[in-house]
Design an enzyme around this catalytic site. Structure first.
Site, mmCIF file in Angstrom:
data_model
loop_
_atom_site.group_PDB
_atom_site.id
_atom_site.type_symbol
_atom_site.label_atom_id
_atom_site.label_comp_id
_atom_site.label_asym_id
_atom_site.label_seq_id
_atom_site.Cartn_x
_atom_site.Cartn_y
_atom_site.Cartn_z
ATOM 1 N N ASP A 462 -3.201 0.123 65.510
ATOM 2 C CA ASP A 462 -2.032 -0.430 66.058
ATOM 3 C C ASP A 462 -2.200 -2.334 66.419
ATOM 4 O O ASP A 462 -3.370 -2.662 66.444
ATOM 5 C CB ASP A 462 -1.692 -0.220 67.494
ATOM 6 N N ASP A 770 3.273 8.735 68.533
ATOM 7 C CA ASP A 770 2.143 8.725 67.672
ATOM 8 C C ASP A 770 1.271 10.175 67.837
ATOM 9 O O ASP A 770 0.374 10.002 66.890
ATOM 10 C CB ASP A 770 1.087 7.656 68.401
#
Length: 1025
Positions: A462, A770
């Site tokens: 990320d 996620d």
């Protein structure tokens, strides 16, 4: 061997089916000590119990939900009849509960929530009535009164699950004694004692037996100590895994609190991704969807609200946010009972543990074969000798003792030959690494992640909070078509003075109502902003413009709030404006391009609402690109007047908005990230950025971090998902940045990298969405600060400081674990081969074994427990990150290891054979004691060969084996203790160990023979393989 192990002992690092786990256990059916060998493996029978319990719970809860729905429909239509059917006499408050000041007991609360009993809930006055009976406030929570909290805890219990008791040191001693070969040796020692004392008297006749007993006890206590230390390390790590905090209101103040401190009556704040910490009731909130699949097995999320307010422990918030009233905690909940059973199932064994169990099994069978042959050859030699003497019929005690000694040697060959320590060395190394990684801000949830991370070839990271600091501030804004820099009070004052009153009012209304954050007063009376860093930055921006959070919230009525969703990339709110008519207004906030695309109008510099024409769109898009090019996150704020009324069940409009403005949020790159990315590249690990941000922002940050290079590609999620399979095959290896990605895009990328390109993929994630990518990846890395509980639960490692540099540290430790175990395997297999060949060949050719049972037990301890301690706990060094990754198909026992094992074994066997054949001549030994002296020299030389081989094993390819040796105090201590105890065995314990005093010349020769193994090891490392 490697191909056999891959076919037979191949277990996946994640989600291995029970059939596979059961298969390798059957292949390792006969082991020396099953209690010890299988201690750190999954308890499949306990897992079956947990699965059966889960199925029972699912059925019960499914029925309860159906009954509650029927009851609710009945109550809605026949409310008065319902109340008559439940008279006050149906429930009596227990006297001890009444005495404590409460009007409801734990059992009644449990039956209401777990049974979804709407009827009982109505009888007790609904959620507010339950709160009154629990002496709590739905606004201020429990009062801060220590005595009252203690009484509450005594009556209603604590929010902890039953755990198995810690095992004491003596339990590990008892388990170590269960070694089958040690038990056989103990029997031999007992027989030896009886026969010896009967024939030679006390104490002379007891020496051999006592020597074996002392050796057994030494092995048992050293083994137990090592195992006990491991158990303490795992216990500490388990405590860390269970540290979960949640937002709670107590005594009128919002605060973070451990879920284990929660009590019935507490008011808990839940948001997307949170796990419901205890059973309770919905108080207030918006759009709450609960995933109950962990309890009920139903994949469809359940809508929770004032009509169906039941929240069950262990379920997860899939969408929305709310306040809940805790009613039932700990083992009174179904989740508590289920967790108590699940915890006994243990962790899955790691691939290396299984593979080394296979190695131990193969070598064990070879060792058993050689032991039987050795015993047969020794017995045959004795029988032939007696036959030649004509005394084959007559047997005396001395010959019986000789036969017993042969049996003991055969058993001890099995002890030495079966590398029982191999699979346990994996656990030791993992436990050591996990403890150290904890200090480096990485919490390992699954053992296998440690070793898998060492093979990682790709990291999908990320951006926000991992590559950047996650400390966000609004530094630029474009409000009412006018761009301003904001960063200090004077600039905020300028912006405020230029904004029209109506525009400023709309902006503040949007900021303070369309938010998942809050502005509260702390216990110290200071203003505190709660929420994600992005929300905090926007709220701080609003406060700097003179806004007041509570005043803005009270000025309108919040009808509906849809929290930010990574799929939609926006959030929305509906507010009811004051005054007659109940006018409704929608507010939207999110990704600039997406929210701007839903706008039809814009507020201009005069505060007027005008049509959003092409020139305005171009200006705003150019502003977004400019902000993004400066590595700023951009968010667009918009509003819309809602016509024709609005129901909370209606969807928030997605078009027809008026653009208020765009803000640019600075989130600086973390210090050290660029260097960490460079380390990854040097280590052969590809780093990819996968983010939901604007592509220009992502590219700017990626370039700053060194992720985006000239030959790499940056792509947007919507473009990526439109590509064909053939295009993806060509595209994916080049992708370095994926912007505006959805969770499904991340999952698709990870799946292709793993299956199509055979990469070992590590993925970072923090949001609920996620979870699929974290689950799919070889190593799921959840963020400890920004991560939701759902993400953490799906992850294998939790990065406690959300820092990319910590991920690199995890990779370094992973490589260290893998290589340390390889070093230990190389060392142990060398000792195995030499001990086996020497004793077998000597028995076949001379009719006697040079190493006695006691001596072999000591050698076994050097190579097993002490060897594992020394080599498996080697800390990582920077050189590890200069090698190519092992990847998915790398062999564990490499050609380099076979070269070192066979070369070193050949030298040791040659030197010991030479000593046996010509030792007396070389050392000029004569007299009746010469055999004992020679055998002592052989034993001493053999041990020093292992000591120096242990040093050589520190590096499998590098010649400099002394680099960093003083940094590993465990290695130095083990080596020192081995040498010290060897001196004691030779010089002081000769009677028990069948050794005798050696001269300085003989000592020097023994040490020199061992030392020569080091230059030989260095020469071997120059041989290419």
């Amino acid at each position: 061997m490697e191909s056999f192990l891959d076919d037979t002992f191949d277990v996946k690092a994640k989600h291995a089916p029970d059939e596979t786990l059961q298969k390798w256990r059957k292949l390792c059916g006969v082991v020396k000590n099953p209690k010890r060998r299988f201690r750190f493996t999954a308890n499949i029978s306990k897992r079956s119990e947990a699965a059966a319990m889960r199925r029972t719970n699912q059925e019960k809860l499914r029925i309860a939900v159906l009954v509650s729905k029927a009851a609710f429909q009945f109550i809605s239509s026949e409310l008065s009849l319902s109340l008559k059917s439940v008279s006050p006499s149906d429930y009596t408050v227990p006297s001890e509960v009444k005495a404590a000041g409460f009007d409801i007991c734990a059992d009644e609360l449990g039956s209401i929530v777990e049974g979804h009993d709407v009827k009982k809930l109505r009888f007790h006055g609904g959620v507010s009535g339950i709160a009154r009976k629990l002496c709590t406030s739905t606004n201020d929570g429990l009062p801060k009164d220590a005595d009252a909290l203690r009484r509450r805890q005594e009556l209603f219990g604590i929010n902890k699950f039953a755990e198995s008791e810690s095992r004491s040191f003596w339990v590990f001693v008892w388990e170590a004694l269960h070694d089958m070969t040690l038990m056989i040796l103990a029997v031999c020692a007992f027989v030896s004692l009886i026969v010896g004392i009967a024939t030679e008297g006390w104490p002379k006749g007891a020496h051999d037996g006592l020597g074996i007993v002392a050796s057994i006890m030494l092995v048992v206590f050293v083994t137990a100590t090592s195992d006990y230390r491991q158990s303490l390390q795992f216990k500490d790590l388990d405590k860390e895994k269970k540290k979960i905090s949640i937002q709670v209101t107590r005594n009128g103040f919002r605060q973070k609190m451990s879920i284990y401190d929660l009590l019935p009556g507490d008011i808990v704040h839940l948001a997307i991704g949170d796990q419901v910490p205890a059973d309770g009731l919905f108080v207030s909130g918006f759009s709450v969807l609960i995933d109950e699949s962990s309890l009920t097995g139903e994949s469809e999320p359940v809508m929770v609200g004032s009509e169906t307010p039941f929240l069950l422990s262990g379920t997860k918030v899939q969408d929305g946010s709310c306040k809940m009233l805790i009613t039932t905690v700990g083992m009174r909940t179904q989740w508590g009972k289920l967790m108590a059973t699940l915890s006994e199932g243990g962790d899955d064994e790691t691939p290396l543990q299984v593979k080394l169990n296979g190695v131990a099994t193969i070598i064990g069978k070879i060792g058993l074969f050689f032991a039987v042959i050795t015993f047969a050859v020794l017995v045959q030699g004795l029988l032939v000798r007696k036959w030649k003497d004509g005394s084959h019929v007559d047997w005396n005690a001395e010959e019986a003792m000789e036969m017993l000694e042969y049996f003991a040697i055969a058993v001890t060959i099995v002890v030495v030959a079966v590398p029982e320590g191999l699979p346990l060395a994996v656990t030791l190394s993992l436990a050591f690494a996990m403890k150290k990684m904890m200090n480096d801000k990485a919490l390992v949830r699954h053992l296998a992640a440690c070793e898998t991370m060492g093979s990682a070839t790709t990291i999908c990271s990320d951006k926000t909070g991992t590559l950047t600091t996650n400390h966000m501030t609004v530094v630029k804004s474009c409000i009412c078509m006018s761009v301003h820099e904001v960063g200090n009070p004077s600039k905020f004052a300028n912006l405020k003075s230029e904004l029209h009153d109506s525009a400023l009012k709309l902006l503040l209304q949007s900021i303070f109502n369309n938010t998942g954050g809050e502005v509260v007063m702390s216990k110290e009376g200071k203003r505190e902003i709660l929420g994600t860093p992005t929300e905090a930055a926007i709220l701080e921006f609003g406060l700097s413009l003179g806004g007041e959070f509570q005043a803005e919230r009270e000025a309108v009525k919040l009808v509906k709030l849809e929290p930010f969703n990574s799929t939609k990339k926006r959030m929305g709110a509906i507010v009811e404006l004051p005054g007659e008519g109940g006018r409704m207004r929608a507010h939207s906030k999110g990704a600039s391009e997406i929210v701007l695309a839903s706008c039809e109008k814009v507020i201009n510099a005069k505060g007027e609402i005008v049509a959003l024409d092409d020139s305005s769109v171009k200006f705003l898009q150019a502003t977004i690109d400019q902000f993004a090019g400066e590595a700023l996150r951009t968010l667009c704020l918009a509003y819309k007047e809602v016509q024709g009324g609005f129901s909370p069940n209606d969807a928030i409009p997605e078009s027809g908005y008026t653009c208020i403005g765009i803000v640019g949020i600075k989130d600086p790159v973390r210090p050290g990230v660029k260097e960490s990315v460079a380390v990854c590249h040097a280590a052969g690990i590809a780093v990819r950025m996968v983010t939901g941000d604007n592509i220009n922002t992502a590219k700017a940050i990626a370039r700053e971090c060194g992720i985006l290079t000239s030959d790499g590609i940056a792509i947007e999620g919507p473009v990526f998902r439109e590509k064909s399979q053939a295009e993806l095959l060509e595209l994916i290896p080049k992708i370095q940045v994926m912007a505006r990605s959805s969770p499904l895009d991340k999952h698709t990328l990870v799946k292709h990298l793993r299956t199509t390109f055979d990469d070992v993929v590590a993925v970072t994630g923090d949001g609920t969405n996620d979870a699929p990518a974290l689950h799919e990846a070889d190593i799921g890395l959840a963020m400890g600060i920004a991560g939701t509980e759902v993400a953490k639960e799906s992850a294998d490692v939790i990065i406690l400081d959300d820092n990319f540099s910590t991920i690199v540290t995890v990779a370094k430790w992973g490589r260290s674990v893998y290589i340390n175990i390889q070093k230990f395997v190389q060392f142990q297999l060398t000792v195995n081969v030499v001990a086996l060949v020497v004793n077998f060949s000597s028995a076949c050719m001379t009719g006697s074994a040079p190493l006695t049972a006691v001596q072999l037990l000591w050698v076994n301890m050097i190579m097993d427990t002490l060897g594992a301690l020394a080599l498996a706990t080697e800390p990582p060094n920077n050189e590890l990150m200069k090698r190519a990754p092992v990847g998915r198909k790398g062999h564990f026992i490499t050609n380099v290891m076979w070269r070192n094992i066979l070369g070193q074994s050949f030298y040791q066997f040659l030197i010991i054979w030479k000593l046996q054949a010509s030792g007396k001549l070389m050392f000029e030994l004569e007299g009746p004691n010469s055999d004992l002296v020679l055998n002592t020299i052989i034993f001493n030389s053999f041990v020093f060969c292992q000591v120096f081989n242990e040093i050589s094993s520190r590096e499998m390819e590098s010649i400099n084996v002394f680099r960093g040796i003083m940094n590993n105090y465990v290695f130095v201590m083990v080596l020192g203790a081995t040498v010290a105890f060897q001196i004691i065995i030779i010089e002081l314990l000769g009677t028990f160990a069948n050794t005798t005093h050696l001269t300085s010349h003989q000592w020097g020769a023994s040490v020199l023979i061992g030392f020569i193994g080091m230059p030989i090891a260095a020469i071997l490392k120059m041989v290419p393989v």
